[in-house]
Design a protein around this motif. Structure first.
Motif, PDB file in Angstrom:
ATOM      1  N   ASN A 131      20.855 -18.670  28.082  1.00  0.00           N
ATOM      2  CA  ASN A 131      19.803 -18.398  29.056  1.00  0.00           C
ATOM      3  C   ASN A 131      19.161 -17.051  28.787  1.00  0.00           C
ATOM      4  N   LEU A 132      17.919 -16.935  29.206  1.00  0.00           N
ATOM      5  CA  LEU A 132      17.160 -15.710  29.027  1.00  0.00           C
ATOM      6  C   LEU A 132      17.384 -14.796  30.217  1.00  0.00           C
ATOM      7  N   GLY A 133      17.381 -13.477  29.968  1.00  0.00           N
ATOM      8  CA  GLY A 133      17.558 -12.495  31.030  1.00  0.00           C
ATOM      9  C   GLY A 133      16.248 -11.912  31.506  1.00  0.00           C
ATOM     10  N   ASP A 134      16.335 -11.067  32.522  1.00  0.00           N
ATOM     11  CA  ASP A 134      15.140 -10.484  33.135  1.00  0.00           C
ATOM     12  C   ASP A 134      14.320  -9.639  32.164  1.00  0.00           C
ATOM     13  N   MET A 135      14.974  -8.890  31.277  1.00  0.00           N
ATOM     14  CA  MET A 135      14.226  -8.064  30.329  1.00  0.00           C
ATOM     15  C   MET A 135      13.402  -8.927  29.377  1.00  0.00           C
ATOM     16  N   PHE A 136      13.915 -10.085  29.029  1.00  0.00           N
ATOM     17  CA  PHE A 136      13.166 -11.020  28.188  1.00  0.00           C
ATOM     18  C   PHE A 136      11.934 -11.507  28.944  1.00  0.00           C
ATOM     19  N   CYS A 137      12.131 -11.792  30.232  1.00  0.00           N
ATOM     20  CA  CYS A 137      11.031 -12.248  31.079  1.00  0.00           C
ATOM     21  C   CYS A 137       9.936 -11.180  31.157  1.00  0.00           C
ATOM     22  N   ILE A 138      10.329  -9.923  31.311  1.00  0.00           N
ATOM     23  CA  ILE A 138       9.366  -8.827  31.366  1.00  0.00           C
ATOM     24  C   ILE A 138       8.575  -8.740  30.063  1.00  0.00           C
ATOM     25  N   CYS A 139       9.283  -8.790  28.930  1.00  0.00           N
ATOM     26  CA  CYS A 139       8.632  -8.626  27.628  1.00  0.00           C
ATOM     27  C   CYS A 139       7.674  -9.770  27.313  1.00  0.00           C
ATOM     28  N   THR A 140       7.970 -10.970  27.823  1.00  0.00           N
ATOM     29  CA  THR A 140       7.081 -12.102  27.571  1.00  0.00           C
ATOM     30  C   THR A 140       6.070 -12.296  28.697  1.00  0.00           C
ATOM     31  N   ASN A 141       6.051 -11.363  29.650  1.00  0.00           N
ATOM     32  CA  ASN A 141       5.080 -11.409  30.755  1.00  0.00           C
ATOM     33  C   ASN A 141       5.166 -12.729  31.531  1.00  0.00           C
ATOM     34  N   ASN A 142       6.401 -13.164  31.748  1.00  0.00           N
ATOM     35  CA  ASN A 142       6.692 -14.397  32.492  1.00  0.00           C
ATOM     36  C   ASN A 142       6.374 -15.677  31.724  1.00  0.00           C
ATOM     37  N   LYS A 143       6.025 -15.555  30.435  1.00  0.00           N
ATOM     38  CA  LYS A 143       5.807 -16.771  29.647  1.00  0.00           C
ATOM     39  C   LYS A 143       7.112 -17.538  29.505  1.00  0.00           C
ATOM     40  N   PHE A 144       8.193 -16.812  29.222  1.00  0.00           N
ATOM     41  CA  PHE A 144       9.528 -17.400  29.176  1.00  0.00           C
ATOM     42  C   PHE A 144      10.275 -16.992  30.439  1.00  0.00           C
ATOM     43  N   LYS A 145      11.069 -17.899  30.987  1.00  0.00           N
ATOM     44  CA  LYS A 145      11.688 -17.704  32.290  1.00  0.00           C
ATOM     45  C   LYS A 145      13.061 -17.053  32.221  1.00  0.00           C
ATOM     46  N   SER A 146      13.344 -16.237  33.210  1.00  0.00           N
ATOM     47  CA  SER A 146      14.701 -15.789  33.504  1.00  0.00           C
ATOM     48  C   SER A 146      15.122 -16.574  34.740  1.00  0.00           C
ATOM     49  N   VAL A 147      16.033 -17.501  34.566  1.00  0.00           N
ATOM     50  CA  VAL A 147      16.260 -18.501  35.601  1.00  0.00           C
ATOM     51  C   VAL A 147      17.508 -18.196  36.426  1.00  0.00           C
ATOM     52  N   PRO A 148      17.452 -18.383  37.752  1.00  0.00           N
ATOM     53  CA  PRO A 148      18.653 -18.230  38.584  1.00  0.00           C
ATOM     54  C   PRO A 148      19.697 -19.289  38.245  1.00  0.00           C
ATOM     55  N   HIS A 149      20.956 -18.881  38.256  1.00  0.00           N
ATOM     56  CA  HIS A 149      22.057 -19.811  38.022  1.00  0.00           C
ATOM     57  C   HIS A 149      23.263 -19.352  38.821  1.00  0.00           C
ATOM     58  N   ARG A 150      24.282 -20.178  38.906  1.00  0.00           N
ATOM     59  CA  ARG A 150      25.461 -19.886  39.712  1.00  0.00           C
ATOM     60  C   ARG A 150      26.644 -20.684  39.158  1.00  0.00           C
ATOM     61  N   ALA A 151      27.819 -20.478  39.725  1.00  0.00           N
ATOM     62  CA  ALA A 151      28.999 -21.281  39.375  1.00  0.00           C
ATOM     63  C   ALA A 151      29.729 -21.640  40.669  1.00  0.00           C
ATOM     64  N   LEU A 152      30.086 -22.892  40.807  1.00  0.00           N
ATOM     65  CA  LEU A 152      30.793 -23.361  41.990  1.00  0.00           C
ATOM     66  C   LEU A 152      32.289 -23.068  41.892  1.00  0.00           C
ATOM     67  N   ALA A 153      32.925 -22.907  43.032  1.00  0.00           N
ATOM     68  CA  ALA A 153      34.386 -22.865  43.081  1.00  0.00           C
ATOM     69  C   ALA A 153      34.885 -24.295  42.961  1.00  0.00           C
ATOM     70  N   LYS A 154      36.039 -24.453  42.327  1.00  0.00           N
ATOM     71  CA  LYS A 154      36.578 -25.790  42.083  1.00  0.00           C
ATOM     72  C   LYS A 154      37.997 -25.893  42.641  1.00  0.00           C
ATOM     73  N   ASP A 155      38.422 -27.127  42.933  1.00  0.00           N
ATOM     74  CA  ASP A 155      39.803 -27.335  43.384  1.00  0.00           C
ATOM     75  C   ASP A 155      40.735 -27.613  42.218  1.00  0.00           C
ATOM     76  N   VAL A 156      40.209 -27.498  41.002  1.00  0.00           N
ATOM     77  CA  VAL A 156      41.012 -27.596  39.780  1.00  0.00           C
ATOM     78  C   VAL A 156      40.713 -26.363  38.935  1.00  0.00           C
ATOM     79  N   GLY A 157      41.602 -26.059  38.005  1.00  0.00           N
ATOM     80  CA  GLY A 157      41.361 -24.873  37.210  1.00  0.00           C
ATOM     81  C   GLY A 157      42.439 -24.651  36.164  1.00  0.00           C
ATOM     82  N   PRO A 158      42.331 -23.554  35.417  1.00  0.00           N
ATOM     83  CA  PRO A 158      41.322 -22.518  35.639  1.00  0.00           C
ATOM     84  C   PRO A 158      39.967 -22.881  35.021  1.00  0.00           C
ATOM     85  N   ARG A 159      38.914 -22.460  35.705  1.00  0.00           N
ATOM     86  CA  ARG A 159      37.567 -22.566  35.155  1.00  0.00           C
ATOM     87  C   ARG A 159      37.314 -21.318  34.312  1.00  0.00           C
TER      88      ARG A 159
END
Length: 385
Positions: free
Chosen positions: A289-317
């Motif tokens: 994934n691209l980060g915010d600095m990449f987004c700045i340098c490309t003037n929003n042409k390429f995205k810095s996208v929000p993402h997350r990770a869920l907690a699981k009842d199995v593991g380890p993740r």
């Protein structure tokens, strides 16, 4: 007589109104969520409990999305076996990367040239570090970002309203500093080897992404986007109440490029068209994934996208993320970044002002880590209107 860890567990398991004191107590125990699970905790401490209905709703939205439509994170064969050097094959790879960066900001790569055996060793080393004797692991527990190797739980613990269900080690790989402390023996050789491979793959991606932007293939490399490399090895044991918490809150990365290895447990999700899409744990694939600095340098042409990770009842993740960025901090003069002039025009004026990575990270850290975007802070006033 109860040990310090047992007293900490007892304290954490007791309902409290003062969440700040609870966070301090958890931090000072240095046991992390792994220690909580090992103690037999069945009800997660209050500092981890988020709005239960909200987490449940988000999870259901994600599951429904994945089951009922064809939206899938792009998987791109980058052709390390030779296709990327063939003019026609390379052009096709560049086109796929361009489309992925403009619409998703997130994709998976295969045929990257890193042996499966090394990917497995990197995953196993991450697990072994987190599952070693707690007293040995505690010597690395710190929030001092000047250290080469750091272990802690919730890197932004004191900048968030609630803790997340994971522990992390962080280690610097590049640039090499002769005064650095050695990496822990458990993953010293593996991380050195894996780090070199991630640097190699990162440079290949920077060439392809430069071409996707219509620039010379060495443009991004010459900007210093690959001077530094560090890893975060996230470890999330099975959670007794995953519906009440989350593994990692929604966020964007602050740097340029993140190359991530996750194990078969999965849990990584990306926000696409206002819905969460699972990033499936595909053996041999790496998530990028691209980060915010990449987004700045490309003037929003390429995205810095929000993402997350869920907690699981199995593991380890397990999630082992390599972050490619420019150098900053003590001993370095931070490069200044702004939208690349070759990408600007009368119809596409600059959206962001000039900023160093150091300045960006300071703001990123201070504003917290609860899904609050940092990019708008660095937008030019006329772009905000």
């Amino acid at each position: 007589m109860a040990t310090a860890t047992e007293r900490a567990i007892q304290w954490l398991s007791t309902p409290k109104d003062d969440s700040e004191n609870e966070m301090v107590s958890f931090d000072e125990s240095k046991i992390g969520v792994k220690g909580l699970v090992d103690s037999g905790v069945q009800n997660i401490p209050k500092i981890f409990v988020r709005e239960g209905a909200q987490i449940e709703k988000q999870s259901k939205s994600s599951n429904n999305n994945n089951n009922n439509n064809n939206n899938q994170v792009p998987v791109i064969d980058i052709g390390v076996d030779g296709a990327s050097q063939d003019p026609i094959g390379r052009s096709e790879i560049v086109k796929k990367l361009k489309d992925a960066c403009e619409t998703w900001g997130f994709f998976q790569i295969v045929n990257h040239g890193i042996p499966l055996s090394l990917l497995d060793k990197a995953t196993d080393s991450t697990i072994k570090f987190h599952e070693q004797d707690p007293e040995i692991k505690k010597q690395y527990y710190s929030r001092d970002t000047t250290r080469r190797v750091i272990f802690n739980s919730n890197f932004f613990l004191y900048n968030t309203s609630k803790a997340t269900w994971k522990d992390t080690f962080l280690c610097q790989i590049a640039p090499v500093d002769p005064n650095w402390e050695p990496l822990p023996q458990l993953f010293r050789g593996v991380m050195d080897e894996y780090g070199k491979e991630i640097e190699r793959v990162g440079l290949i991606l920077y060439e392809l992404l430069s071409e996707a932007l219509g620039l010379d293939k060495n443009y991004l490399r010459d900007m210093g986007c690959a001077e530094g490399l560090y890893f975060k090895g996230h470890y999330a044991p099975a959670c007794p109440q995953p519906e009440l918490t989350i593994g990692t809150v929604t966020h964007t990365d602050f740097g340029f490029l993140t190359i991530c290895l996750q194990n078969e447990i999965g849990g990584l999700e990306v926000l696409y068209e206002n819905e969460y899409i699972e990033v499936p744990p595909t053996r041999g694939a790496l998530s990028v994934n691209l980060g915010d600095m990449f987004c700045i340098c490309t003037n929003n042409k390429f995205k810095s996208v929000p993402h997350r990770a869920l907690a699981k009842d199995v593991g380890p993740r397990i999630n082992l993320a390599g972050f490619l960025r420019s150098n900053y901090g003590k001993g370095y003069t931070s490069r200044r970044y702004k939208p690349i002039k070759e990408l600007l025009s009368e119809d596409n004026p600059p959206i962001y002002g000039e900023v160093t990575l150091d300045e960006y990270i300071k703001h990123y850290t201070i504003r917290g880590f609860d899904g609050v975007a940092s990019l708008p802070h660095f937008m030019l006033q006329n772009a905000k209107n």
